[in-house]
Motif scaffolding. Structure first.
Motif, mmCIF file in Angstrom:
data_model
loop_
_atom_site.group_PDB
_atom_site.id
_atom_site.type_symbol
_atom_site.label_atom_id
_atom_site.label_comp_id
_atom_site.label_asym_id
_atom_site.label_seq_id
_atom_site.Cartn_x
_atom_site.Cartn_y
_atom_site.Cartn_z
ATOM 1 N N VAL A 161 0.840 -1.204 0.000
ATOM 2 C CA VAL A 161 0.000 0.000 0.000
ATOM 3 C C VAL A 161 0.874 1.253 0.000
ATOM 4 C CG1 VAL A 161 -1.630 1.344 1.370
ATOM 5 C CG2 VAL A 161 -2.013 -1.101 1.057
ATOM 6 N N ARG A 162 1.922 1.272 0.825
ATOM 7 C CA ARG A 162 2.796 2.441 0.898
ATOM 8 C C ARG A 162 3.512 2.683 -0.435
ATOM 9 N NH1 ARG A 162 4.016 3.982 6.111
ATOM 10 N NH2 ARG A 162 4.700 5.915 5.113
ATOM 11 N N LEU A 163 3.962 1.605 -1.065
ATOM 12 C CA LEU A 163 4.625 1.738 -2.365
ATOM 13 C C LEU A 163 3.657 2.265 -3.421
ATOM 14 C CD1 LEU A 163 6.727 -1.539 -2.289
ATOM 15 C CD2 LEU A 163 7.670 0.763 -2.497
ATOM 16 N N LEU A 164 2.417 1.792 -3.395
ATOM 17 C CA LEU A 164 1.427 2.279 -4.359
ATOM 18 C C LEU A 164 1.079 3.744 -4.103
ATOM 19 C CD1 LEU A 164 -0.894 -0.854 -4.540
ATOM 20 C CD2 LEU A 164 0.407 0.110 -6.433
ATOM 21 N N GLN A 165 0.988 4.128 -2.840
ATOM 22 C CA GLN A 165 0.758 5.541 -2.521
ATOM 23 C C GLN A 165 1.879 6.403 -3.085
ATOM 24 O OE1 GLN A 165 0.465 5.260 1.751
ATOM 25 N NE2 GLN A 165 -1.750 5.534 1.730
ATOM 26 N N SER A 166 3.120 5.963 -2.891
ATOM 27 C CA SER A 166 4.265 6.702 -3.413
ATOM 28 C C SER A 166 4.268 6.712 -4.939
ATOM 29 C CB SER A 166 5.554 6.063 -2.895
ATOM 30 O OG SER A 166 6.679 6.683 -3.449
ATOM 31 N N CYS A 167 3.898 5.590 -5.532
ATOM 32 C CA CYS A 167 3.847 5.479 -6.993
ATOM 33 C C CYS A 167 2.861 6.473 -7.584
ATOM 34 C CB CYS A 167 3.458 4.047 -7.372
ATOM 35 S SG CYS A 167 3.402 3.714 -9.131
ATOM 36 N N ARG A 168 1.727 6.666 -6.906
ATOM 37 C CA ARG A 168 0.738 7.638 -7.389
ATOM 38 C C ARG A 168 1.160 9.064 -7.062
ATOM 39 N NH1 ARG A 168 -3.616 10.036 -4.677
ATOM 40 N NH2 ARG A 168 -3.277 8.645 -2.916
ATOM 41 N N ALA A 169 1.707 9.274 -5.858
ATOM 42 C CA ALA A 169 2.027 10.632 -5.417
ATOM 43 C C ALA A 169 3.111 11.267 -6.280
ATOM 44 C CB ALA A 169 2.457 10.620 -3.953
ATOM 45 N N ILE A 170 4.013 10.472 -6.837
ATOM 46 C CA ILE A 170 5.096 11.042 -7.644
ATOM 47 C C ILE A 170 4.568 11.685 -8.916
ATOM 48 C CG2 ILE A 170 5.590 8.980 -9.014
ATOM 49 C CD1 ILE A 170 8.199 11.322 -7.448
ATOM 50 N N THR A 171 3.335 11.332 -9.315
ATOM 51 C CA THR A 171 2.734 11.944 -10.509
ATOM 52 C C THR A 171 2.033 13.255 -10.182
ATOM 53 O OG1 THR A 171 0.592 10.805 -10.262
ATOM 54 C CG2 THR A 171 2.335 9.643 -11.460
ATOM 55 N N GLU A 172 1.938 13.604 -8.894
ATOM 56 C CA GLU A 172 1.187 14.788 -8.478
ATOM 57 C C GLU A 172 2.105 15.820 -7.829
ATOM 58 O OE1 GLU A 172 -1.625 13.123 -5.784
ATOM 59 O OE2 GLU A 172 -2.783 12.126 -7.349
ATOM 60 N N THR A 173 3.328 15.945 -8.343
ATOM 61 C CA THR A 173 4.306 16.843 -7.717
ATOM 62 C C THR A 173 3.949 18.314 -7.874
ATOM 63 O OG1 THR A 173 5.594 16.628 -9.752
ATOM 64 C CG2 THR A 173 6.248 15.253 -7.891
ATOM 65 N N ASP A 174 2.962 18.634 -8.726
ATOM 66 C CA ASP A 174 2.526 20.027 -8.835
ATOM 67 C C ASP A 174 1.625 20.429 -7.681
ATOM 68 O OD1 ASP A 174 0.643 18.220 -9.715
ATOM 69 O OD2 ASP A 174 -0.295 19.629 -11.111
ATOM 70 N N SER A 175 1.213 19.450 -6.871
ATOM 71 C CA SER A 175 0.357 19.724 -5.716
ATOM 72 C C SER A 175 1.214 19.814 -4.450
ATOM 73 C CB SER A 175 -0.688 18.614 -5.564
ATOM 74 O OG SER A 175 -1.297 18.666 -4.303
ATOM 75 N N PRO A 176 1.148 20.935 -3.731
ATOM 76 C CA PRO A 176 1.940 21.050 -2.483
ATOM 77 C C PRO A 176 1.589 19.966 -1.472
ATOM 78 C CG PRO A 176 1.060 23.192 -3.161
ATOM 79 C CD PRO A 176 0.410 22.178 -4.040
ATOM 80 N N GLN A 177 0.291 19.629 -1.373
ATOM 81 C CA GLN A 177 -0.117 18.595 -0.419
ATOM 82 C C GLN A 177 0.504 17.247 -0.777
ATOM 83 O OE1 GLN A 177 -2.171 20.585 -2.055
ATOM 84 N NE2 GLN A 177 -3.308 21.804 -0.529
ATOM 85 N N ALA A 178 0.514 16.915 -2.112
ATOM 86 C CA ALA A 178 1.090 15.640 -2.548
ATOM 87 C C ALA A 178 2.592 15.609 -2.293
ATOM 88 C CB ALA A 178 0.786 15.410 -4.031
ATOM 89 N N ARG A 179 3.285 16.739 -2.555
ATOM 90 C CA ARG A 179 4.724 16.791 -2.304
ATOM 91 C C ARG A 179 5.032 16.604 -0.823
ATOM 92 N NH1 ARG A 179 4.734 21.158 -5.960
ATOM 93 N NH2 ARG A 179 4.865 22.627 -4.221
ATOM 94 N N GLU A 180 4.216 17.232 0.003
ATOM 95 C CA GLU A 180 4.430 17.110 1.452
ATOM 96 C C GLU A 180 4.215 15.671 1.912
ATOM 97 O OE1 GLU A 180 2.581 18.940 5.614
ATOM 98 O OE2 GLU A 180 1.997 19.796 3.678
ATOM 99 N N LYS A 181 3.164 15.031 1.368
ATOM 100 C CA LYS A 181 2.882 13.643 1.746
ATOM 101 C C LYS A 181 3.992 12.718 1.259
ATOM 102 C CE LYS A 181 -0.932 10.332 1.738
ATOM 103 N NZ LYS A 181 -2.328 10.087 1.314
ATOM 104 N N LEU A 182 4.507 13.000 0.041
ATOM 105 C CA LEU A 182 5.571 12.172 -0.517
ATOM 106 C C LEU A 182 6.845 12.298 0.303
ATOM 107 C CD1 LEU A 182 6.380 10.308 -2.888
ATOM 108 C CD2 LEU A 182 7.056 12.342 -4.138
ATOM 109 N N ASN A 183 7.194 13.514 0.708
ATOM 110 C CA ASN A 183 8.412 13.731 1.484
ATOM 111 C C ASN A 183 8.326 13.129 2.882
ATOM 112 O OD1 ASN A 183 9.660 15.142 -0.605
ATOM 113 N ND2 ASN A 183 8.801 17.116 0.055
ATOM 114 N N ALA A 184 7.096 12.949 3.367
ATOM 115 C CA ALA A 184 6.926 12.369 4.699
ATOM 116 C C ALA A 184 7.086 10.851 4.694
ATOM 117 C CB ALA A 184 5.547 12.738 5.251
ATOM 118 N N MET A 185 7.112 10.240 3.515
ATOM 119 C CA MET A 185 7.248 8.786 3.429
ATOM 120 C C MET A 185 8.697 8.365 3.673
ATOM 121 S SD MET A 185 4.880 7.825 0.121
ATOM 122 C CE MET A 185 3.101 8.108 0.167
#
Length: 688
Positions: free
Chosen positions: A362-386
């Motif tokens: 699940v965590r890998l899939l979340q990261s896999c999706r989040a990397i496509t949303e780097t234009d979103s500050p919320q997504a970048r913050e969530k990705l960096n917290a992983m």
């Protein structure tokens, strides 16, 4: 022909394999198999043309070298099949047969042929046979569980050849040429040992080497394990291992040669490594990567990677030819690993290991999706917290991981649902899997796999009594059925979704289902029922004050009445739609609704009214900056003026439309393309 191999997740398309330097023995078997290819079949002897591909069967116990022999045969004869080689595995590592429909779809993907999502097995195999009808192709069907699987995949092309690998006979398939394997000859078996131990240890004690071969019954998998054990212990004599195998006590357990050697290897592994090995039996589809091993055993990813490489050296795992580190368990060892896990691990520990593996996925899939949303500050913050080990460096790396691990990810979802005790994790896994596939591939490209995942979501929702998720899954499945022409099936799913939405008291699902039922009836040509169901959905929207959605439904009701020839009702509802969009301030939708109103006025023979409405629509389209709509309306104005006898004005409007379309085309060619695909996904958890 090329040497390229295309990995399609369980199926590979290739033209040639370079395994000549690694194959030992089986000279007689290869000669007989090659002779069987040229030998006349029963149909030829009776004067009839062979209706289907010839089938060669290589039968033997797992670990007997049956797949290696099949691969060597394919390597030797591949040049005679210019359309390449297709490979498919017909059983899971635990022996569960792979559904024929899944195999057919994977083979079609390897052939770059598409098939409708959710298509039935018969339809998929029919498309596959049609794709192979004009080809000279070689099919390698490995680990067939029965004749039914092979028979369903046979091409209706005598120029094709099928090489099937199985544990037993394929009774029911006409004119099968069987080749049953035993152990390797002594010379080849000793040479196989030499590859692991080096020539010196065999040369100084050849009789012990032959004794070890005899103790292993010439079984290739046993010899590989024995060779790996000796290679890891340079000071051990070959005679020591031969003596151990001959004096194994009979404790009622598995007495096959692989089991004897496996126990010797396992007993001398360090404790943590032995535990990792046992838990690998839980890996989905038998495909293992360092993250899977790390999560199962609760160790670091680097330690897991090192341990997996050690297992490869010992012959306990095979490295998969892949851009990412991947491994699989030899088929003869999988039941031994499973038995060891169940005998030496408590059930609670096994369940905890499964849960850790699913959580990591699940965590890998979340990261896999989040990397496509780097234009979103919320997504970048969530990705960096992983954690760093589950992050991907860039979207391409995430897409490659998703493509390569796709068979294992889908198998994870199937196993999690079948388990029945980890449904919350299964729901999160499927939600993230759908989102990741849509983010990287788009809804249309991922539709076949999405259909399977939504079916699994439906199973869990029914089992757990979750009507909201049941409704969402039914709506998604119905949409795919509708898109692929199975309108009656879609209608049945939409009705079930309506019932589930009402049980859940979910107004969104209820309204969406009503509208979808209406759309299905419209597609079936039952316009009265379509208008009725659109009207029910409209009443729901009006009751909740949803003006924009209500305006859209007025348009759908108007369309149904127009198809039925009731132009008066169509005009009345389009006027209501125009009023709704005007009140809502949606300029573009207002313009489109006016254009449809003008179309119905034209159908009703009110050309003057249609002309005025069309002119008004052009003005609103200009305000909305919708050039394509303006051009379409200019063409409609030209047609209406032509009917009214004003050819000169009609010519002017056509010229204006052409200029608009040319300018729009040039703009499209110079602007970057956007993927506008979307998929309705209703998450099982808000935090996901």
């Amino acid at each position: 022909m090329t040497d390229q191999v295309v990995d399609t997740g369980g199926v590979r398309l290739s033209a040639r394999e370079s395994a000549e330097d690694h194959f030992l023995g089986r000279t007689r078997e290869l000669k007989e198999l090659r002779a069987d290819i040229e030998r006349a079949g029963l149909d030829t002897l009776s004067g009839r043309k062979a209706p289907r591909a010839r089938v060669l069967l290589i039968a033997g116990r797992p670990g007997s070298g049956r797949t290696a022999l099949a691969e060597e045969l394919v390597r030797q004869v591949a040049d005679h099949y210019p359309d390449g080689v297709l490979r498919a595995r017909l059983s899971e590592p635990d022996g569960t047969p792979v559904p024929v429909g899944h195999v057919a779809r994977q083979l079609l993907a390897a052939l770059e042929r598409s098939a409708p999502a959710g298509a039935a097995e018969d339809e998929l195999t029919g498309v596959l046979r049609a794709a192979l009808a004009d080809r000279r192709t070689l099919l390698l069907l490995d680990d067939a569980a029965g004749a039914e699987q092979v028979d369903a995949l046979l091409p209706d092309a005598p120029e094709c050849l099928v090489v099937a690998v199985s544990s037993g006979p394929l009774t029911g398939i006409a004119d099968v040429r069987p080749c049953t394997l035993g152990g390797l000859d002594t010379k080849s078996a000793v040479e196989l040992l030499t590859r692991y131990t080096g020539a010196v240890r065999i040369t100084v004690d050849p009789r012990s080497a032959e004794s070890l071969v005899e103790a292993c019954h010439g079984h290739p998998a046993s010899l590989v394990l024995a060779g790996g054990w000796l290679a890891a212990r340079p000071k051990a004599a070959v005679s020591d291992l031969a003596k151990r195998l001959r004096t194994v006590p009979d404790d009622g357990s598995d007495t096959t040669p692989p089991a004897h050697v496996f126990r010797q290897v396992q007993e001398e592994l360090p404790g943590q490594a032995a535990r990792i090995l046992r838990l690998l039996s839980l890996a989905p589809a038998g495909l293992i990567d360092p993250h899977t091993a790390s999560a199962l055993a609760g160790c670091s990813v680097s330690f897991a990677r090192t341990t997996l490489d050690d297992f490869v050296a010992l012959g306990l795992l095979r490295a998969v030819d892949s851009p990412l580190p991947q491994y699989d368990v030899p088929g003869c060892l999988h039941p031994l690993l499973r038995a060891a896990a169940h005998s030496q691990e408590r059930p609670a520990e096994l369940q905890l290991a499964r849960a850790r593996m699913l959580e990591r996925t699940v965590r890998l899939l979340q990261s896999c999706r989040a990397i496509t949303e780097t234009d979103s500050p919320q997504a970048r913050e969530k990705l960096n917290a992983m954690p760093r080990e589950v992050r991907f460096p860039h979207p391409r790396a995430a897409a490659d991981w998703l493509r390569i691990r796709r068979p294992a990810l889908l198998a994870s979802a199937r196993l999690a649902v079948a388990d029945g005790e980890l449904d919350n994790l299964a729901r999160r896994l499927m939600s993230q899997l759908v989102r990741a596939m849509v983010a990287h591939e788009g809804t249309h490209a991922a539709a076949p796999d999405l259909y399977d995942v939504h079916s699994l979501v439906l199973d869990v929702a029914k089992r757990r009594g979750l009507p909201r998720e049941e409704a969402a899954a039914l709506l998604n499945l119905g949409d795919v059925d509708a898109q692929t022409g199975r309108t009656k099936d879609a209608l049945a799913r939409y009705r079930l979704a309506l019932d589930a939405g009402r049980r859940a008291n979910d107004p969104y699902a209820t309204g969406r289902a009503m509208e979808s039922v209406g759309g299905a009836y419209q597609e079936l040509g039952d316009y009265d029922r379509a208008a009725d169901w659109f009207g029910r959905a409209l009443a729901e929207r009006l009751a909740r004050g949803e003006r924009e959605q209500a305006a859209r439904l007025y348009g759908r009701i108007a369309t149904a009445h127009t198809y039925a020839g009731r132009y008066g009702e169509g005009l009345r509802n389009w006027r209501a739609a125009v009023a709704g969009y005007r009140k809502g301030g949606d300029v573009a939708a207002h313009a489109r609704a006016l254009s449809e109103l003008a179309r119905v006025q034209e159908y009703a023979g009110r050309l003057a009214e249609s002309l005025r409405t069309c002119q008004e629509a052009v003005e609103w389209a200009r305000r909305a900056d919708d050039v394509r709509l303006q051009a379409a309306l200019q063409l409609r104005l030209a047609d209406t003026l032509e009917r009214l006898g004003d050819s000169a004005a009609a010519c002017l409007h056509r010229g204006a439309a052409e200029r608009m379309l040319i300018g729009e085309t040039l703009e499209d060619e110079t602007s970057p393309k956007q993927d506008a695909e979307a998929c309705e996904i209703r998450s099982a958890s808000d935090e996901d």
